[in-house]
Design a protein around this motif. Sequence first.
Motif, PDB file in Angstrom:
ATOM      1  N   VAL A   1      15.166  33.707 -20.565  1.00 44.52           N
ATOM      2  CA  VAL A   1      14.339  33.909 -21.752  1.00 44.52           C
ATOM      3  C   VAL A   1      13.030  33.167 -21.544  1.00 44.52           C
ATOM      4  N   GLU A   2      11.898  33.857 -21.781  1.00 46.72           N
ATOM      5  CA  GLU A   2      10.592  33.222 -21.581  1.00 46.72           C
ATOM      6  C   GLU A   2      10.334  32.215 -22.700  1.00 46.72           C
ATOM      7  N   ALA A   3       9.871  31.026 -22.340  1.00 50.27           N
ATOM      8  CA  ALA A   3       9.612  29.952 -23.298  1.00 50.27           C
ATOM      9  C   ALA A   3       8.267  29.308 -22.977  1.00 50.27           C
ATOM     10  N   PRO A   4       7.151  29.915 -23.408  1.00 46.96           N
ATOM     11  CA  PRO A   4       5.833  29.329 -23.136  1.00 46.96           C
ATOM     12  C   PRO A   4       5.688  27.982 -23.849  1.00 46.96           C
ATOM     13  N   ASN A   5       4.991  27.046 -23.219  1.00 45.56           N
ATOM     14  CA  ASN A   5       4.809  25.703 -23.773  1.00 45.56           C
ATOM     15  C   ASN A   5       3.339  25.321 -23.736  1.00 45.56           C
ATOM     16  N   TYR A   6       2.973  24.337 -24.557  1.00 41.40           N
ATOM     17  CA  TYR A   6       1.622  23.801 -24.516  1.00 41.40           C
ATOM     18  C   TYR A   6       1.397  23.093 -23.176  1.00 41.40           C
ATOM     19  N   PRO A   7       0.171  23.139 -22.653  1.00 43.10           N
ATOM     20  CA  PRO A   7      -0.071  22.556 -21.323  1.00 43.10           C
ATOM     21  C   PRO A   7      -0.363  21.054 -21.356  1.00 43.10           C
ATOM     22  N   PHE A   8       0.108  20.345 -22.386  1.00 39.01           N
ATOM     23  CA  PHE A   8      -0.213  18.925 -22.524  1.00 39.01           C
ATOM     24  C   PHE A   8       1.025  18.079 -22.238  1.00 39.01           C
ATOM     25  N   ILE A   9       0.808  16.944 -21.586  1.00 39.18           N
ATOM     26  CA  ILE A   9       1.922  16.051 -21.265  1.00 39.18           C
ATOM     27  C   ILE A   9       1.487  14.609 -21.456  1.00 39.18           C
ATOM     28  N   GLY A  10       2.483  13.739 -21.603  1.00 38.56           N
ATOM     29  CA  GLY A  10       2.263  12.302 -21.547  1.00 38.56           C
ATOM     30  C   GLY A  10       2.667  11.801 -20.167  1.00 38.56           C
ATOM     31  N   GLU A  11       1.941  10.840 -19.638  1.00 39.56           N
ATOM     32  CA  GLU A  11       2.178  10.410 -18.262  1.00 39.56           C
ATOM     33  C   GLU A  11       3.502   9.675 -18.083  1.00 39.56           C
ATOM     34  N   GLN A  12       4.139   9.245 -19.186  1.00 44.52           N
ATOM     35  CA  GLN A  12       5.449   8.592 -19.059  1.00 44.52           C
ATOM     36  C   GLN A  12       6.514   9.553 -18.558  1.00 44.52           C
ATOM     37  N   VAL A  13       6.273  10.859 -18.661  1.00 40.76           N
ATOM     38  CA  VAL A  13       7.278  11.823 -18.214  1.00 40.76           C
ATOM     39  C   VAL A  13       7.466  11.771 -16.696  1.00 40.76           C
ATOM     40  N   PHE A  14       6.453  11.319 -15.971  1.00 37.08           N
ATOM     41  CA  PHE A  14       6.594  11.231 -14.516  1.00 37.08           C
ATOM     42  C   PHE A  14       7.611  10.170 -14.137  1.00 37.08           C
ATOM     43  N   ASP A  15       7.657   9.089 -14.918  1.00 35.99           N
ATOM     44  CA  ASP A  15       8.692   8.078 -14.672  1.00 35.99           C
ATOM     45  C   ASP A  15      10.067   8.642 -14.996  1.00 35.99           C
ATOM     46  N   GLN A  16      10.160   9.402 -16.070  1.00 34.41           N
ATOM     47  CA  GLN A  16      11.443   9.989 -16.441  1.00 34.41           C
ATOM     48  C   GLN A  16      11.930  10.996 -15.396  1.00 34.41           C
ATOM     49  N   LEU A  17      10.971  11.679 -14.731  1.00 29.20           N
ATOM     50  CA  LEU A  17      11.335  12.634 -13.694  1.00 29.20           C
ATOM     51  C   LEU A  17      11.612  11.960 -12.354  1.00 29.20           C
ATOM     52  N   GLY A  18      11.382  10.665 -12.261  1.00 28.02           N
ATOM     53  CA  GLY A  18      11.679   9.935 -11.033  1.00 28.02           C
ATOM     54  C   GLY A  18      10.703  10.200  -9.903  1.00 28.02           C
TER      55      GLY A  18
ATOM     56  N   ALA B   1      -2.916  14.332 -21.454  1.00 30.89           N
ATOM     57  CA  ALA B   1      -3.253  14.864 -20.132  1.00 30.89           C
ATOM     58  C   ALA B   1      -2.783  16.311 -20.010  1.00 30.89           C
ATOM     59  N   LEU B   2      -3.378  17.023 -19.029  1.00 26.26           N
ATOM     60  CA  LEU B   2      -2.960  18.386 -18.718  1.00 26.26           C
ATOM     61  C   LEU B   2      -1.853  18.355 -17.670  1.00 26.26           C
ATOM     62  N   ARG B   3      -0.922  19.287 -17.769  1.00 30.72           N
ATOM     63  CA  ARG B   3       0.275  19.267 -16.935  1.00 30.72           C
ATOM     64  C   ARG B   3      -0.042  19.562 -15.471  1.00 30.72           C
ATOM     65  N   THR B   4       0.722  18.950 -14.605  1.00 30.41           N
ATOM     66  CA  THR B   4       0.690  19.270 -13.167  1.00 30.41           C
ATOM     67  C   THR B   4       1.985  19.971 -12.744  1.00 30.41           C
ATOM     68  N   SER B   5       2.885  20.157 -13.687  1.00 28.14           N
ATOM     69  CA  SER B   5       4.159  20.839 -13.430  1.00 28.14           C
ATOM     70  C   SER B   5       4.587  21.524 -14.719  1.00 28.14           C
ATOM     71  N   LEU B   6       5.321  22.640 -14.578  1.00 29.93           N
ATOM     72  CA  LEU B   6       5.853  23.333 -15.746  1.00 29.93           C
ATOM     73  C   LEU B   6       7.144  22.714 -16.255  1.00 29.93           C
ATOM     74  N   LEU B   7       7.786  21.882 -15.447  1.00 30.62           N
ATOM     75  CA  LEU B   7       9.114  21.393 -15.806  1.00 30.62           C
ATOM     76  C   LEU B   7       9.152  20.532 -17.070  1.00 30.62           C
ATOM     77  N   PRO B   8       8.195  19.611 -17.326  1.00 33.98           N
ATOM     78  CA  PRO B   8       8.310  18.801 -18.544  1.00 33.98           C
ATOM     79  C   PRO B   8       8.400  19.637 -19.818  1.00 33.98           C
ATOM     80  N   GLY B   9       7.568  20.656 -19.932  1.00 36.10           N
ATOM     81  CA  GLY B   9       7.611  21.492 -21.122  1.00 36.10           C
ATOM     82  C   GLY B   9       8.894  22.299 -21.224  1.00 36.10           C
ATOM     83  N   LEU B  10       9.333  22.882 -20.088  1.00 38.38           N
ATOM     84  CA  LEU B  10      10.554  23.681 -20.112  1.00 38.38           C
ATOM     85  C   LEU B  10      11.786  22.823 -20.415  1.00 38.38           C
ATOM     86  N   LEU B  11      11.830  21.635 -19.826  1.00 39.81           N
ATOM     87  CA  LEU B  11      12.984  20.762 -20.069  1.00 39.81           C
ATOM     88  C   LEU B  11      13.003  20.278 -21.513  1.00 39.81           C
ATOM     89  N   ALA B  12      11.813  20.061 -22.093  1.00 36.80           N
ATOM     90  CA  ALA B  12      11.767  19.686 -23.512  1.00 36.80           C
ATOM     91  C   ALA B  12      12.271  20.833 -24.384  1.00 36.80           C
TER      92      ALA B  12
END
Length: 840
Positions: free
Chosen positions: A522-539, A562-573
């Motif tokens: 199922v397609e789930a478009p997300n906003y292209p904005f992220i917080g930089e703390q997610v990079f620590d959560q992604l290891g 910030a603008l996203r460098t990966s689609l995963l943070p939005g999809l995982l949220a």
Amino acid sequence: MRVPLSWLREYVDLPATETGRDVQAKLVSAGLEVETVEPLGADLKGPLVVGRVLTIEELEGFKKPIRFCTVDVGTANGTGEPQEIVCGARNFAVGDKVVVVLPGAVLPGNFAIAARKTYGKTSHGMICSGDELGMGDDGSHGIIVLPPETEVGKDAIELLELVDEVLDIAVTANRGDCLSIRGVAREVAIAYGLPLRDPALIDVPAPNAFGYPVQVSEPMGCDRFTARTVTGLSPEVRSPIWLTRRLQKVGMRPISLAVDITNYVMMELGQPLHAYDRSLVQGTIGVRRAGEGEQIVTLDGVTRELHAEDLVITDDRGPIGLAGVMGGANTEIADHEAAENGGASTTDVVIEAAHFNAVSIARTARRHKLSSEASRRFERGVDPQAAAAAAQRTVDLLVLLAGGTADAGVTEIIAPSAPHTISVPANHPDKVAGVEYGRETVVRRLQEIGCDVYGQDELIVTVPSWRPDLAEVNDLAEEVIRLEGYENLPSTLPKPPSGRGLTHRQRLHRRVGRALAGSGYVEAPNYPFIGEQVFDQLGLDADDPARRVVRLTNPLNDEEPALRTSLLPGLLAALRRNDGRGSHDLALFETGLVFLPQEEQRVAGHLPVDRRPTEEEIASLDAVLPAQPRHVAVVLAGAREQAGWWGKGRPADWADAVEAARAVAREAGAELVVRSGQYGPWHPGRCAELLVVVDGAERVVGHAGELHPRVLKALGLPSRTSAMELDLDVLEQVGDDTPQAPSISAFPVATQDVALVVDRFVPHAEVEAALREGAGELLEGIRLFDVYENAEQLGDGRKSLAYALRFRADDRTLTVDEASAARDAAVALAGERTGAVLRG
């Protein structure tokens, strides 16, 4: 902006048959957004009359105070006898004039009034509050107490102006003139072709040397300041009914007579004013920038620390008001309640009517989170020429209603300025709209909005002071077009050149989406904005390139700057959000841009607006933008196949994520290499590295597999969640998606199965590649159908991979020897490259 129709009629002689809906249609056609028309008193039915309280009997034995009253309503009840009414309110006394609703009446909300027995008495009607009549809050929080001179038995519906229509207008940021009855009345007059009685056209005395002393130290922030003084105000006089009702209709709460008058004039003329208690102002009134760290207590009782850019009104003690936003508590007008409670009442006032810089006021209001009716008007543009008229109108009302005396002194400080003129070709609106209006129409429309127009083919237009939004020729063209009617513009559809369709990139994007949707995602478009703390959560490692982000100067959310460098943070949220709401079997995908900053940060130049930018100028702008490749990503959790009578089902796992990557690669026509890998959020033993060959060299384009347990815990995700992300642009670059017709052979297939024993760490992909190459052109297909591990039979660290090989020739039936030879060649090459040996 709430605009009562009855107030509009004072300045424009609208036909008696015109309703609020009719006026709404005219204003909408002229470009004003009238959101609603509120009918006041539409469901109100009398008798509703003025009564005088004769007696009050306190009833005992009830949980709350109850009073049994007799009220003289004259002959309104048909008998002339006092009306007996039970009431629980406490804010009236014997002799007060009140509003009485008699049996047979209907109040707003379809509340029918009838005689009824309550608290052991029979109540023949009600003594009304403002809320019960739909009037809004008058500040009393109780029964309406009318002035003593009000006639008993008078119709209260007419007295209180309960029947009216109110237009609620959503005023855009460029039309500050319409934040006043005067401005809306001007638009109504133009729309109906009727004359306007401008309330600002009144006699104003010339400034003199006897006015209250004022010193403006910041002329860039305050280019006009008018001060007038009124003395001898009667503290016991309250605002008349007509004044309070108009304030209530426009959405303001009556406070005290002096304050009500300044609010009334602001709503009437659009000029914010402020009244100071003259006895509390010490010395000269000044206008300056605040000192860093200065403090002021505003009228809302909040102590505010000032910024050096804040414009303030001062006296000899310091700040007494935030200019154009809110006054200070140390010079506040004392109302009649303060006087009744033994406090000092205000009898002398200084009226301020000034014009402040719009940007300065807007920044101060936002800095202090203090939006007021005054700041809303100043930041949208106030007519500077109206300040003197507004001050005079306030003085006249204070003299008329409060019994004051106007001082002869008039203070007016004006910074020199020239009127704004614009040179515009007479046919410019014609060119913009594609309609031939003609010079006469253009001149007439511009004059209707208050412009002075001279010239023939080239018009010299002097913009009226109340329209600061008219800055250039296209603004004038827009005025002509909107007054002539947007609905009269011709509708012309664009004609695109034939032969153009979707680009190759767009077609691939759609095919990938359809392929994943067909696989159950199922397609789930997300906003292209992220917080930089997610990079620590992604290891991610500290030096991971994905941590370099493009930061926004003005983010919508401070937690995601910030603008996203990966689609995963939005999809995982999105997966976490859906899982938390009870949807546990999930397969989501997204295709979208990611943003990768340039090594060297540069600032874009300004493109021209008077012509089309050149290719070089556009290229220079593109050169400073971040790289924006398109990625595709999927996330999975829960069951991939549901259990039922058809089978046990199975959970989603890393293999599904890998297969999603293969499906995307097939749509792009690219050959995807899958091998064991290790990266960031993926489990080290269940992560596939996805590669393609670009210019003869392998290039990593993504990863797929099961996420690491630490990542699942940090993000609050379900166990065994899997994910995949690919660079879709690289796949497009290396792929060939030209449709290939399948080759159908008329000859039978020869099948050979082979089981190879290899070391456990050897990837299946390497074994398959060797088999495929060794088998040669006769190999039609290869499929891994079994993986077996048993230390006793195979040895420690060994595994068995069983493949089904399909051989076929296009021109003949293969013999057993030919098929066996191809199989042996495949096994031999696999043994050479991977150390594989035949099992058994």
